[in-house]
Design a protein around this motif. Sequence first.
Motif, PDB file in Angstrom:
ATOM      1  N   PHE A   1       0.837  -1.199   0.000  1.00 38.49           N
ATOM      2  CA  PHE A   1       0.000   0.000   0.000  1.00 38.49           C
ATOM      3  C   PHE A   1       0.877   1.256   0.000  1.00 38.49           C
ATOM      4  O   PHE A   1       0.418   2.348  -0.216  1.00 38.49           O
ATOM      5  N   LYS A   2       2.168   1.041   0.265  1.00 40.77           N
ATOM      6  CA  LYS A   2       3.120   2.155   0.310  1.00 40.77           C
ATOM      7  C   LYS A   2       3.625   2.370  -1.105  1.00 40.77           C
ATOM      8  O   LYS A   2       4.023   1.435  -1.780  1.00 40.77           O
ATOM      9  N   ILE A   3       3.584   3.607  -1.561  1.00 42.68           N
ATOM     10  CA  ILE A   3       4.040   3.890  -2.921  1.00 42.68           C
ATOM     11  C   ILE A   3       5.515   4.295  -2.877  1.00 42.68           C
ATOM     12  O   ILE A   3       5.874   5.277  -2.244  1.00 42.68           O
ATOM     13  N   ASP A   4       6.331   3.468  -3.532  1.00 43.90           N
ATOM     14  CA  ASP A   4       7.780   3.764  -3.568  1.00 43.90           C
ATOM     15  C   ASP A   4       8.070   4.746  -4.679  1.00 43.90           C
ATOM     16  O   ASP A   4       7.825   4.454  -5.852  1.00 43.90           O
ATOM     17  N   LYS A   5       8.589   5.908  -4.321  1.00 40.34           N
ATOM     18  CA  LYS A   5       9.004   6.839  -5.365  1.00 40.34           C
ATOM     19  C   LYS A   5      10.104   7.742  -4.839  1.00 40.34           C
ATOM     20  O   LYS A   5      10.155   8.060  -3.650  1.00 40.34           O
ATOM     21  N   THR A   6      10.974   8.113  -5.724  1.00 39.69           N
ATOM     22  CA  THR A   6      12.066   9.016  -5.353  1.00 39.69           C
ATOM     23  C   THR A   6      11.534  10.447  -5.380  1.00 39.69           C
ATOM     24  O   THR A   6      10.422  10.704  -5.839  1.00 39.69           O
ATOM     25  N   GLU A   7      12.353  11.371  -4.921  1.00 35.42           N
ATOM     26  CA  GLU A   7      11.995  12.793  -4.969  1.00 35.42           C
ATOM     27  C   GLU A   7      11.883  13.226  -6.432  1.00 35.42           C
ATOM     28  O   GLU A   7      12.663  12.790  -7.273  1.00 35.42           O
ATOM     29  N   ALA A   8      10.908  14.077  -6.733  1.00 35.96           N
ATOM     30  CA  ALA A   8      10.740  14.553  -8.117  1.00 35.96           C
ATOM     31  C   ALA A   8      11.841  15.543  -8.480  1.00 35.96           C
ATOM     32  O   ALA A   8      12.342  16.266  -7.619  1.00 35.96           O
ATOM     33  N   ASN A   9      12.201  15.557  -9.763  1.00 32.70           N
ATOM     34  CA  ASN A   9      13.159  16.548 -10.282  1.00 32.70           C
ATOM     35  C   ASN A   9      12.491  17.330 -11.400  1.00 32.70           C
ATOM     36  O   ASN A   9      12.785  17.127 -12.584  1.00 32.70           O
ATOM     37  N   PRO A  10      11.582  18.242 -11.034  1.00 31.05           N
ATOM     38  CA  PRO A  10      10.857  18.957 -12.085  1.00 31.05           C
ATOM     39  C   PRO A  10      11.776  19.866 -12.892  1.00 31.05           C
ATOM     40  O   PRO A  10      12.719  20.446 -12.356  1.00 31.05           O
ATOM     41  N   GLU A  11      11.468  19.932 -14.207  1.00 36.14           N
ATOM     42  CA  GLU A  11      12.256  20.798 -15.084  1.00 36.14           C
ATOM     43  C   GLU A  11      11.333  21.845 -15.708  1.00 36.14           C
ATOM     44  O   GLU A  11      10.473  22.360 -15.031  1.00 36.14           O
ATOM     45  N   GLY A  12      11.469  22.114 -16.999  1.00 38.44           N
ATOM     46  CA  GLY A  12      10.673  23.167 -17.627  1.00 38.44           C
ATOM     47  C   GLY A  12       9.187  22.872 -17.631  1.00 38.44           C
ATOM     48  O   GLY A  12       8.771  21.720 -17.507  1.00 38.44           O
ATOM     49  N   SER A  13       8.374  23.926 -17.802  1.00 35.75           N
ATOM     50  CA  SER A  13       6.922  23.728 -17.794  1.00 35.75           C
ATOM     51  C   SER A  13       6.474  23.097 -19.115  1.00 35.75           C
ATOM     52  O   SER A  13       6.938  23.476 -20.188  1.00 35.75           O
ATOM     53  N   VAL A  14       5.574  22.114 -18.995  1.00 34.57           N
ATOM     54  CA  VAL A  14       4.997  21.443 -20.172  1.00 34.57           C
ATOM     55  C   VAL A  14       3.598  22.000 -20.433  1.00 34.57           C
ATOM     56  O   VAL A  14       3.257  22.385 -21.541  1.00 34.57           O
ATOM     57  N   LEU A  15       2.785  22.052 -19.400  1.00 34.07           N
ATOM     58  CA  LEU A  15       1.416  22.583 -19.515  1.00 34.07           C
ATOM     59  C   LEU A  15       1.322  23.904 -18.757  1.00 34.07           C
ATOM     60  O   LEU A  15       1.706  23.986 -17.589  1.00 34.07           O
ATOM     61  N   GLU A  16       0.822  24.917 -19.435  1.00 34.24           N
ATOM     62  CA  GLU A  16       0.525  26.189 -18.767  1.00 34.24           C
ATOM     63  C   GLU A  16      -0.906  26.576 -19.097  1.00 34.24           C
ATOM     64  O   GLU A  16      -1.277  26.681 -20.271  1.00 34.24           O
ATOM     65  N   VAL A  17      -1.708  26.753 -18.049  1.00 33.00           N
ATOM     66  CA  VAL A  17      -3.094  27.193 -18.205  1.00 33.00           C
ATOM     67  C   VAL A  17      -3.163  28.602 -17.629  1.00 33.00           C
ATOM     68  O   VAL A  17      -2.828  28.820 -16.464  1.00 33.00           O
ATOM     69  N   ASN A  18      -3.571  29.568 -18.452  1.00 33.60           N
ATOM     70  CA  ASN A  18      -3.550  30.977 -18.034  1.00 33.60           C
ATOM     71  C   ASN A  18      -4.943  31.600 -18.076  1.00 33.60           C
ATOM     72  O   ASN A  18      -5.574  31.632 -19.142  1.00 33.60           O
ATOM     73  N   ASP A  19      -5.401  32.049 -16.895  1.00 35.60           N
ATOM     74  CA  ASP A  19      -6.641  32.831 -16.781  1.00 35.60           C
ATOM     75  C   ASP A  19      -7.788  32.204 -17.580  1.00 35.60           C
ATOM     76  O   ASP A  19      -8.463  32.864 -18.376  1.00 35.60           O
ATOM     77  N   LEU A  20      -8.008  30.895 -17.359  1.00 36.29           N
ATOM     78  CA  LEU A  20      -8.952  30.111 -18.177  1.00 36.29           C
ATOM     79  C   LEU A  20     -10.393  30.264 -17.681  1.00 36.29           C
ATOM     80  O   LEU A  20     -10.666  30.135 -16.495  1.00 36.29           O
ATOM     81  N   PHE A  21     -11.287  30.519 -18.636  1.00 37.17           N
ATOM     82  CA  PHE A  21     -12.729  30.566 -18.347  1.00 37.17           C
ATOM     83  C   PHE A  21     -13.419  29.555 -19.265  1.00 37.17           C
ATOM     84  O   PHE A  21     -13.228  29.582 -20.486  1.00 37.17           O
ATOM     85  N   VAL A  22     -14.214  28.660 -18.664  1.00 38.63           N
ATOM     86  CA  VAL A  22     -14.917  27.627 -19.437  1.00 38.63           C
ATOM     87  C   VAL A  22     -16.319  27.460 -18.855  1.00 38.63           C
ATOM     88  O   VAL A  22     -16.484  27.411 -17.630  1.00 38.63           O
ATOM     89  N   LYS A  23     -17.320  27.337 -19.754  1.00 37.44           N
ATOM     90  CA  LYS A  23     -18.713  27.109 -19.296  1.00 37.44           C
ATOM     91  C   LYS A  23     -19.011  25.612 -19.300  1.00 37.44           C
ATOM     92  O   LYS A  23     -18.431  24.842 -20.066  1.00 37.44           O
ATOM     93  N   ASP A  24     -19.964  25.203 -18.433  1.00 39.00           N
ATOM     94  CA  ASP A  24     -20.407  23.806 -18.450  1.00 39.00           C
ATOM     95  C   ASP A  24     -21.506  23.643 -19.496  1.00 39.00           C
ATOM     96  O   ASP A  24     -21.845  24.586 -20.217  1.00 39.00           O
ATOM     97  N   SER A  25     -22.091  22.433 -19.581  1.00 37.90           N
ATOM     98  CA  SER A  25     -23.065  22.150 -20.643  1.00 37.90           C
ATOM     99  C   SER A  25     -24.360  22.944 -20.479  1.00 37.90           C
ATOM    100  O   SER A  25     -25.150  23.051 -21.407  1.00 37.90           O
ATOM    101  N   ARG A  26     -24.574  23.524 -19.283  1.00 34.51           N
ATOM    102  CA  ARG A  26     -25.783  24.346 -19.077  1.00 34.51           C
ATOM    103  C   ARG A  26     -25.503  25.826 -19.356  1.00 34.51           C
ATOM    104  O   ARG A  26     -26.374  26.671 -19.161  1.00 34.51           O
ATOM    105  N   GLY A  27     -24.263  26.140 -19.742  1.00 36.66           N
ATOM    106  CA  GLY A  27     -23.914  27.527 -20.030  1.00 36.66           C
ATOM    107  C   GLY A  27     -23.491  28.314 -18.802  1.00 36.66           C
ATOM    108  O   GLY A  27     -23.350  29.532 -18.842  1.00 36.66           O
ATOM    109  N   ILE A  28     -23.265  27.615 -17.684  1.00 36.55           N
ATOM    110  CA  ILE A  28     -22.838  28.276 -16.445  1.00 36.55           C
ATOM    111  C   ILE A  28     -21.313  28.223 -16.363  1.00 36.55           C
ATOM    112  O   ILE A  28     -20.704  27.197 -16.698  1.00 36.55           O
TER     113      ILE A  28
END
Length: 510
Positions: free
Chosen positions: A243-270
């Motif tokens: 149940f214990k997840i074995d993982k080393t420390e992350a070594n993050p590098e450059g950004s892959v995904l950038e989401v900026n000031d995002l506005f999205v409506k749902d299927s009802r238009g809200i």
Amino acid sequence: MEYVVEMLGIRKEFNGFVANDDITLQLQKGEIHALLGENGAGKSTLMNVLFGLYQPEQGEIRVHGKPVKITDPNVANDLGIGMVHQHFMLVDTFTVTENIILGREPKAGGKIDIKQAEREVRELSEKYGLAVDPTAKIADISVGMQQRVEILKTLYRGAEMLIFDEPTAVLTPQEIKELMQIMKTLIKEGKSIILITHKLKEIMEVCDRVTVIRKGKGIGTVNVSETDPDHLASLMVGREVTFKIDKTEANPEGSVLEVNDLFVKDSRGIQAVKGLNLTVHAGEILGICGVDGNGQSELIEAITGLRKVDSGSVMINGKDITNFKPRKITETGVAHIPQDRHKHGLVLDFPIGENMVLQTYYQKPFSKGGVLNYKEIYKKANHLIKEFDVRTPNEYTPARALSGGNQQKAIIGREVDRDPDLLIAAQPTRGLDVGAIEFIHKRLIEQRDHGKAVLLISFELDEIINVSDRIAVIYEGEIVAIVNPKETTEQELGLLMAGSKRKEAGEIHV
């Protein structure tokens, strides 16, 4: 000992494949009895035999000690057996009451007496603490409420023994707590319950006894008070599960995904996503946690091109892909494990082999001049089936016939094999057993370790805390906090998910 239901030596085959092999299960009056097993172990098949959807090749069913032949679900209903299915059997455009009385409509003067039906539904709902509005339309109520309608459907038909098939697979943590309470209330009112599950925490919390089946065979029945999750996991899988997840420390590098000031409506238009900002780096897993309905689905759909962005931008490796078509987005290096594997992950009636190339079938070597090369398609599928341990009779088996865990492994194999820069994993372990969960977590961490960016969206707080390198909390369509999994707790995340702000100045930053 009084048994309300006994299934003795049940055998069920499909075209020579043995799904249930000499299984015995005995349900005592007034107990919650868990039926535990891996995905594809034969749990749902066994219960479909009890509910009359399948006929066994061998074995006997007894109700209150008397042998019975359950030829269809109506016979099961008449014997006091009701089933709450994992995939709800509801008509979206009907009201709660219309769904509940379907096939058992009360008549007055040759017409359906809907007012009388609504009264009966309201009384049942109040008696069992279900809090369902009889006049609401199914399409307008939450998944948790829809499940309560399924429960009311069985109670309306006079069920004394209720079968719950993976009832918490689609529920939020809060809804799971409420369901556990409902089950305890049903027991107090004299009902008996069989709970099909592979969630060990739930078994320890509400069940009295548990029958374990593995690869279609009965392993045995144990008292919950005399066992623990580790023992149950090893009975279920046939080996020790970590149940214990074995993982080393992350070594993050450059950004892959950038989401900026995002506005999205749902299927009802809200407006569902409101000025959301988010960055995921190469070599890290960013987990998004929040109560269902706070904009997670709309965010994923906006990133993957399945929903229109109103304003703001989505960037992959510095390239603006806002409102690109889904195929164009996948070709820029985005892979997507969708939260609903049946609706958006697979073509259920296609062979599993063809499902393995749904993202690449139009490319060489699978296609030339618009003509599919099935030899190459099935060669590739075979390779992925072996690599990702997809348990299927063969590559020509319809995807529909595979268990949930194996369907999920097939999707992950297909998406990971394309070597994406960004892997979006939405509810990747929903409804899966501990063995499959362990496998999927390892694969997500493997992607991270190969320098990929992973965006994990999950309602399972322990999964978010254990697998993520950073956690972003979403509330009402905004990221309200980003926390370090090592420095937070389920309690703190729960408060943030409910909208409370962290007190320390400068703690919330994106």
